[in-house]
Design a protein around this motif. Structure first.
Motif, PDB file in Angstrom:
ATOM      1  N   PRO A 266      36.058  53.529  34.940  1.00 16.09           N
ATOM      2  CA  PRO A 266      37.393  54.322  35.314  1.00 16.09           C
ATOM      3  C   PRO A 266      37.861  54.871  33.994  1.00 16.09           C
ATOM      4  CG  PRO A 266      37.607  51.811  35.414  1.00 16.09           C
ATOM      5  CD  PRO A 266      36.082  52.082  35.317  1.00 16.09           C
ATOM      6  N   ASP A 267      37.548  54.278  32.743  1.00 16.86           N
ATOM      7  CA  ASP A 267      38.190  54.793  31.537  1.00 16.86           C
ATOM      8  C   ASP A 267      37.651  56.080  30.927  1.00 16.86           C
ATOM      9  OD1 ASP A 267      35.882  53.310  31.001  1.00 16.86           O
ATOM     10  OD2 ASP A 267      36.831  51.757  29.570  1.00 16.86           O
ATOM     11  N   ASN A 275      37.082  51.639  39.600  1.00 11.42           N
ATOM     12  CA  ASN A 275      35.798  51.059  39.327  1.00 11.42           C
ATOM     13  C   ASN A 275      34.666  51.898  40.174  1.00 11.42           C
ATOM     14  OD1 ASN A 275      37.093  49.523  37.610  1.00 11.42           O
ATOM     15  ND2 ASN A 275      36.957  47.323  38.974  1.00 11.42           N
ATOM     16  N   PRO A 276      33.691  51.925  39.612  1.00  9.66           N
ATOM     17  CA  PRO A 276      32.529  52.452  40.619  1.00  9.66           C
ATOM     18  C   PRO A 276      31.803  51.678  41.291  1.00  9.66           C
ATOM     19  CG  PRO A 276      31.576  51.945  38.146  1.00  9.66           C
ATOM     20  CD  PRO A 276      33.056  51.757  38.226  1.00  9.66           C
ATOM     21  N   ILE A 277      31.244  51.903  42.533  1.00 13.52           N
ATOM     22  CA  ILE A 277      30.741  51.168  43.582  1.00 13.52           C
ATOM     23  C   ILE A 277      28.954  51.164  43.096  1.00 13.52           C
ATOM     24  CG2 ILE A 277      30.143  50.543  45.840  1.00 13.52           C
ATOM     25  CD1 ILE A 277      33.017  52.173  46.323  1.00 13.52           C
ATOM     26  N   TYR A 278      28.642  49.796  42.685  1.00 15.63           N
ATOM     27  CA  TYR A 278      27.204  49.640  42.542  1.00 15.63           C
ATOM     28  C   TYR A 278      26.816  48.823  43.802  1.00 15.63           C
ATOM     29  CZ  TYR A 278      27.893  51.711  37.909  1.00 15.63           C
ATOM     30  OH  TYR A 278      27.947  52.586  36.986  1.00 15.63           O
ATOM     31  N   ALA A 279      26.439  49.233  44.646  1.00 15.37           N
ATOM     32  CA  ALA A 279      25.874  48.503  45.870  1.00 15.37           C
ATOM     33  C   ALA A 279      24.505  48.398  46.360  1.00 15.37           C
ATOM     34  CB  ALA A 279      26.565  49.249  47.413  1.00 15.37           C
ATOM     35  N   ASN A 328      27.417  47.638  29.689  1.00 17.33           N
ATOM     36  CA  ASN A 328      27.327  46.278  30.458  1.00 17.33           C
ATOM     37  C   ASN A 328      27.809  46.744  31.930  1.00 17.33           C
ATOM     38  OD1 ASN A 328      28.157  43.732  31.025  1.00 17.33           O
ATOM     39  ND2 ASN A 328      29.988  43.664  29.979  1.00 17.33           N
ATOM     40  N   PRO A 329      26.864  47.263  32.671  1.00 15.90           N
ATOM     41  CA  PRO A 329      27.133  47.673  34.002  1.00 15.90           C
ATOM     42  C   PRO A 329      27.205  46.502  35.150  1.00 15.90           C
ATOM     43  CG  PRO A 329      24.804  48.208  33.491  1.00 15.90           C
ATOM     44  CD  PRO A 329      25.597  47.637  32.371  1.00 15.90           C
ATOM     45  N   LEU A 330      26.406  45.506  34.889  1.00 14.18           N
ATOM     46  CA  LEU A 330      26.287  44.361  35.797  1.00 14.18           C
ATOM     47  C   LEU A 330      27.600  43.979  36.507  1.00 14.18           C
ATOM     48  CD1 LEU A 330      23.262  42.055  34.450  1.00 14.18           C
ATOM     49  CD2 LEU A 330      23.569  43.668  36.400  1.00 14.18           C
ATOM     50  N   PRO A 331      28.790  43.714  35.812  1.00  8.99           N
ATOM     51  CA  PRO A 331      30.099  43.636  36.667  1.00  8.99           C
ATOM     52  C   PRO A 331      30.266  44.201  37.415  1.00  8.99           C
ATOM     53  CG  PRO A 331      30.432  43.184  34.025  1.00  8.99           C
ATOM     54  CD  PRO A 331      29.199  43.874  34.288  1.00  8.99           C
ATOM     55  N   TYR A 332      29.971  45.383  37.658  1.00  3.41           N
ATOM     56  CA  TYR A 332      30.050  46.349  38.724  1.00  3.41           C
ATOM     57  C   TYR A 332      29.397  46.243  40.061  1.00  3.41           C
ATOM     58  CZ  TYR A 332      33.139  49.154  35.651  1.00  3.41           C
ATOM     59  OH  TYR A 332      33.978  49.705  34.651  1.00  3.41           O
ATOM     60  N   PHE A 333      28.403  45.418  40.001  1.00  5.68           N
ATOM     61  CA  PHE A 333      27.216  45.288  40.864  1.00  5.68           C
ATOM     62  C   PHE A 333      27.832  44.344  42.053  1.00  5.68           C
ATOM     63  CE2 PHE A 333      24.479  47.459  38.342  1.00  5.68           C
ATOM     64  CZ  PHE A 333      23.500  48.084  39.343  1.00  5.68           C
TER      65      PHE A 333
END
Length: 542
Positions: A266-267, A275-279, A328-333
């Protein structure tokens, strides 16, 4: 349990360092790891003069703990019978996988002159390729560039296609000249070099530690970025073998292929501020299902790259273990949140502590900050020192005897490479990057010519810890519409070939974190360097 006796694990773990070890890398495996470890890796509480030395897990011996540790070591010693040493074989000798991913260097820019590797074609001992320069109507040959600070070139999808130029591999100089000159240095669409430096390469004397690791362990000369694009997709592929955009949380079927523009943090410009959705499904989901420990370690500082592949300007974005982002993308999963494993994403200080204590999880990923990433214009020397500190930490810790370290760079950064990437699907592969394997069981001095990508890391993890389960929508219990099962690509090699699990384990190779080099123009160390990294570089054995 050690030697059949149940012990209080906190005796050896006074400081929480993250995920508990389980399964292959669990406490119950310490017997065989201890018995087979070289003597130099086994602890002594004090030397003959009574001076305190690092004990089993880097603890200081107090009266109570020292006694307990001595008892525990005696128990372990008695357990080292022939029956006790019949431990794992083959790939399962490796109980800890550490993936260190740096930034923005092509294979040729670091190892184009490495003996025995697929480096620059030569004529008369000199690089024989010559890339067109539209500004001069001449061409530019690769040349030795000893500058510590480089600028590189544009490195998003359109630039990758232009650099490759249908297999001619001749677009690098032109793309660098077309890059925007008045923008933030880290912006992927830009270059800040008045005189492009993308045809420059570094020599063994510039990066002596990296060349030493290559000589003493394994160099991979056909490691390709998994996608022909920028850093966010590369890091998504690192942990999930896909880059996608999703519309619904917890609905993998809502995801669509997005090799260039997945969901954006988002920044950054181009996002919708949410926040992006990493589904879709990532490898931590499979690890969690099997009770396999993992950790994702983040260096505090600024992100090495802009959060928009087409950005011309961007302010430095702070990153940390609690800051989701492109590195650090894992928090969005969704999987990580649903599995209650956000706490596995930690500061790099926890990695150093875990390595010292012999408490590395089964799988570790380590992400740099801008200062130590080697992403232009960050100095090469800063990155080499940081990587050396990570490797030294593992090599001087109890887990070295059962660890494989995979070191690579996330994309080519606009720098020249002469090898055309193979096509596996519409997403990639991308351009060639350096790859190094470091392990007691690595084939010393081996140059691996197999076609590889970051997909091979997950394949190795799956074969070691998950009985070969793949990120496969048909079998992983969480189907998503990814294009293919990347780990099963026919062109993809197998990292097992880089190991000899029957050889006498190689000794650790402890290197100076600040080696003498021929790099020029090295700036002063940044005051914003992560304190844990700075401390490790000052005292790598502390």
């Amino acid at each position: 349990m050690i030697g059949g006796v149940q012990l209080d694990r906190d005796l050896f773990n006074p400081h929480p360092v993250g995920p508990r070890l389980q399964s292959h890398s669990g406490w119950n495996s310490l017997d065989s790891a201890w018995c087979t470890a070289p003597a130099r890796l086994k602890p002594r509480v004090a030397d003959k003069k009574g001076r305190r030395l690092p004990d089993m897990h880097g603890l200081q011996s107090t009266q109570g703990r020292g006694t307990a540790i001595a008892i525990a070591l005696a128990i372990v010693g008695s357990a080292c019978s022939p029956a006790a040493t019949s431990g794992p074989t083959g790939i399962h000798v490796i109980r800890h996988v550490v993936i260190v991913l740096q930034e923005n260097r092509s294979f040729d820019s670091y190892f184009g002159t490495y003996p025995g590797a697929d480096g620059f074609p030569t004529v008369g001992g000199q690089p024989g390729t010559c890339v067109p320069d539209p500004l001069t109507s001449k061409c530019v040959r690769p040349y030795a560039d000893h500058s510590d600070v480089n600028q590189g070139g544009p490195h998003n999808l359109v630039n990758a296609r232009a650099d490759i130029d249908g297999g001619k591999m001749d677009g690098f100089q032109a793309q660098a000249e077309k890059g925007n000159l008045s923008c933030t240095p880290a912006a992927p669409a830009c270059t800040n070099a008045l005189a492009p430096d993308v045809m420059g390469y570094h020599t063994a004397s510039d990066i002596p530690n990296y060349w030493t690791y290559a000589r003493d362990f394994v160099l991979q000369d056909h490691m390709f970025e998994p996608n022909a694009s920028w850093s966010l997709p590369a890091h998504l592929f690192e942990v999930s073998q896909w880059s996608a955009r999703c519309s619904q949380h917890n609905d993998p079927s809502s995801c669509t292929n997005a090799p260039q523009s997945p969901g954006l943090p988002p920044d950054q410009s181009g996002s919708n501020g949410t926040n992006p959705i990493y589904a879709w499904t990532d490898i931590t989901y499979l690890l969690h299902k099997r009770g396999i420990s993992w950790g994702y370690y983040v260096v505090e500082g600024a992100e090495p790259d802009c959060e928009n592949d087409a950005a011309m300007t961007c302010a430095p974005v702070h990153q940390g273990s609690k800051t989701p982002g492109i590195f650090n993308p894992l928090p969005y999963f969704d999987t990580v949140k649903n599995d209650g494993q956000l706490g596995n994403i930690q500061s790099v200080n926890r990695f150093y502590l875990a390595a010292k204590a012999g408490l590395l999880p089964a799988v570790s990923w380590v992400a740099p900050s801008a200062e130590v990433s080697e992403h232009p214009p960050s100095p090469i020397s800063f990155g080499q020192s940081y990587v050396t500190s990570l490797i030294n930490a593992v090599m001087t810790g109890p887990d070295w005897s059962s660890t494989a370290i995979f070191l690579a760079w996330d994309d080519w950064g606009g720098f020249y490479d002469h090898v055309m990437p193979p096509a596996v699907d519409e997403n990639g592969f991308g351009l060639r990057v350096p790859g190094i394997v470091i392990s007691p069981y690595a084939r010393r001095g081996f140059v691996d010519h197999q076609v590889l990508s970051f997909d091979a890391y997950d394949k190795f993890i799956e074969d070691d810890f998950l009985d070969g389960q793949r990120l496969d929508p048909a079998t992983d219990g969480r189907p998503d519409p990814r294009l293919d099962v990347r780990e099963n690509a026919s062109v993809l090699g197998n990292l097992v070939r880089d190991f000899d699990f029957n050889q006498a384990p190689l000794h650790s190779v402890i290197l100076p974190v600040h080696p003498t080099t021929t790099l020029t123009g090295t700036p002063h160390t940044s005051a914003s360097l992560d304190p844990a990294v700075a401390a490790s570089e000052r005292d790598p054995f502390g």
